[in-house]
Design a protein around this motif. Sequence first.
Motif, mmCIF file in Angstrom:
data_model
loop_
_atom_site.group_PDB
_atom_site.id
_atom_site.type_symbol
_atom_site.label_atom_id
_atom_site.label_comp_id
_atom_site.label_asym_id
_atom_site.label_seq_id
_atom_site.Cartn_x
_atom_site.Cartn_y
_atom_site.Cartn_z
ATOM 1 N N LYS A 138 0.835 -1.208 0.000
ATOM 2 C CA LYS A 138 0.000 0.000 0.000
ATOM 3 C C LYS A 138 0.868 1.256 0.000
ATOM 4 O O LYS A 138 0.563 2.232 -0.705
ATOM 5 C CB LYS A 138 -0.928 -0.013 1.221
ATOM 6 C CG LYS A 138 -1.973 1.096 1.196
ATOM 7 C CD LYS A 138 -2.947 0.968 2.349
ATOM 8 C CE LYS A 138 -4.002 2.081 2.292
ATOM 9 N NZ LYS A 138 -4.930 2.017 3.450
ATOM 10 N N LEU A 139 1.958 1.239 0.759
ATOM 11 C CA LEU A 139 2.864 2.389 0.806
ATOM 12 C C LEU A 139 3.542 2.603 -0.552
ATOM 13 O O LEU A 139 3.762 3.741 -0.976
ATOM 14 C CB LEU A 139 3.914 2.180 1.897
ATOM 15 C CG LEU A 139 3.402 2.326 3.336
ATOM 16 C CD1 LEU A 139 4.416 1.753 4.322
ATOM 17 C CD2 LEU A 139 3.107 3.792 3.656
ATOM 18 N N THR A 144 4.717 6.453 -1.338
ATOM 19 C CA THR A 144 5.363 6.894 -0.098
ATOM 20 C C THR A 144 6.766 6.308 0.044
ATOM 21 O O THR A 144 7.686 6.995 0.516
ATOM 22 C CB THR A 144 4.511 6.491 1.127
ATOM 23 O OG1 THR A 144 3.206 7.058 0.992
ATOM 24 C CG2 THR A 144 5.148 6.979 2.419
ATOM 25 N N ILE A 145 6.923 5.043 -0.335
ATOM 26 C CA ILE A 145 8.229 4.392 -0.196
ATOM 27 C C ILE A 145 8.720 3.861 -1.538
ATOM 28 O O ILE A 145 7.980 3.801 -2.519
ATOM 29 C CB ILE A 145 8.182 3.232 0.833
ATOM 30 C CG1 ILE A 145 7.288 2.088 0.325
ATOM 31 C CG2 ILE A 145 7.698 3.732 2.192
ATOM 32 C CD1 ILE A 145 7.352 0.829 1.186
ATOM 33 N N ARG A 146 9.967 3.464 -1.540
ATOM 34 C CA ARG A 146 10.594 2.924 -2.743
ATOM 35 C C ARG A 146 9.910 1.627 -3.177
ATOM 36 O O ARG A 146 9.314 0.930 -2.353
ATOM 37 C CB ARG A 146 12.079 2.631 -2.478
ATOM 38 C CG ARG A 146 12.860 3.819 -1.947
ATOM 39 C CD ARG A 146 14.222 3.392 -1.438
ATOM 40 N NE ARG A 146 14.845 4.465 -0.677
ATOM 41 C CZ ARG A 146 15.540 5.460 -1.225
ATOM 42 N NH1 ARG A 146 15.709 5.495 -2.538
ATOM 43 N NH2 ARG A 146 16.069 6.406 -0.470
ATOM 44 N N ALA A 147 10.056 1.292 -4.448
ATOM 45 C CA ALA A 147 9.515 0.031 -4.958
ATOM 46 C C ALA A 147 10.473 -1.093 -4.554
ATOM 47 O O ALA A 147 11.523 -1.284 -5.167
ATOM 48 C CB ALA A 147 9.369 0.094 -6.475
ATOM 49 N N GLU A 151 7.707 -9.073 0.021
ATOM 50 C CA GLU A 151 7.906 -10.199 0.941
ATOM 51 C C GLU A 151 9.258 -10.118 1.641
ATOM 52 O O GLU A 151 9.349 -10.287 2.860
ATOM 53 C CB GLU A 151 7.795 -11.540 0.217
ATOM 54 C CG GLU A 151 7.954 -12.713 1.186
ATOM 55 C CD GLU A 151 7.851 -14.076 0.535
ATOM 56 O OE1 GLU A 151 7.928 -15.079 1.275
ATOM 57 O OE2 GLU A 151 7.708 -14.146 -0.695
ATOM 58 N N ALA A 152 10.304 -9.837 0.868
ATOM 59 C CA ALA A 152 11.637 -9.746 1.461
ATOM 60 C C ALA A 152 11.684 -8.634 2.509
ATOM 61 O O ALA A 152 12.239 -8.814 3.601
ATOM 62 C CB ALA A 152 12.680 -9.492 0.375
ATOM 63 N N LEU A 192 13.301 3.603 3.736
ATOM 64 C CA LEU A 192 12.404 3.163 2.668
ATOM 65 C C LEU A 192 11.703 4.330 1.979
ATOM 66 O O LEU A 192 11.218 4.191 0.854
ATOM 67 C CB LEU A 192 11.329 2.221 3.232
ATOM 68 C CG LEU A 192 11.775 0.853 3.741
ATOM 69 C CD1 LEU A 192 10.642 0.198 4.518
ATOM 70 C CD2 LEU A 192 12.197 -0.028 2.571
ATOM 71 N N LEU A 193 11.631 5.462 2.660
ATOM 72 C CA LEU A 193 10.894 6.606 2.127
ATOM 73 C C LEU A 193 11.524 7.145 0.846
ATOM 74 O O LEU A 193 12.747 7.195 0.709
ATOM 75 C CB LEU A 193 10.842 7.734 3.168
ATOM 76 C CG LEU A 193 9.969 7.500 4.402
ATOM 77 C CD1 LEU A 193 10.262 8.547 5.463
ATOM 78 C CD2 LEU A 193 8.497 7.512 4.018
#
Length: 201
Positions: A138-139, A144-147, A151-152, A192-193
């Motif tokens: 969702k992020l 909002t965050i990197r692709a 799962e990892a 991650l942003l």
Amino acid sequence: MAQKRADMIVETRGKLIKAARDAFAAKGYADSSMDDLTANAGLTRGALYHHFGDKKGLLQAVIAQIDEEMTARLAVIIDEASTTWDGFIDESIAYIKMSLEPEIQRIVFLDGPAVLGDPSQWPSQNACIRSTQRSIQKLIDEGTIRAVDTEATARLIMGALLGASLWIAHAEDPHTASEKVAESFIALASGLLLPTQTAAE
């Protein structure tokens, strides 16, 4: 008749789980005898063996109940957050803080691993990973965050949170340890942003 029997089974299981949960929280798994557990529940050892197999099976049932309650509490935190990112951070910090609660700390993070083995292999962890994976997706979708591989990343996050919670539970000063973990987790997660986003304070 079948419904009455089903109700009796649920009632008996509930009594045993409550008695075990109270005992494990107060005295710990090792010092809680099966005779005391069954006496406090007003039942026999036979009932315990029939429903849970043994004391270890009863511990698994107690942890499953606590896990369900933790999941429900975390879901409320996510729902009440103003943004998906805030919910993700707030949920993670709340999970860390739960390791300070005496009952959760003793049963889930101390006795559980000692008796049942690696918590990362417990069924409840798979549910946590799937939930975290959905939040990450969702992020990503919101920009909002990197692709990243969901799962990892979910496994990395849950591994970090679980490992940190175990450390907190065993720490000489759990409260100080939890503050350090919360601060460090926000710093790590903020990586991650996307550059256009601002990390949570």
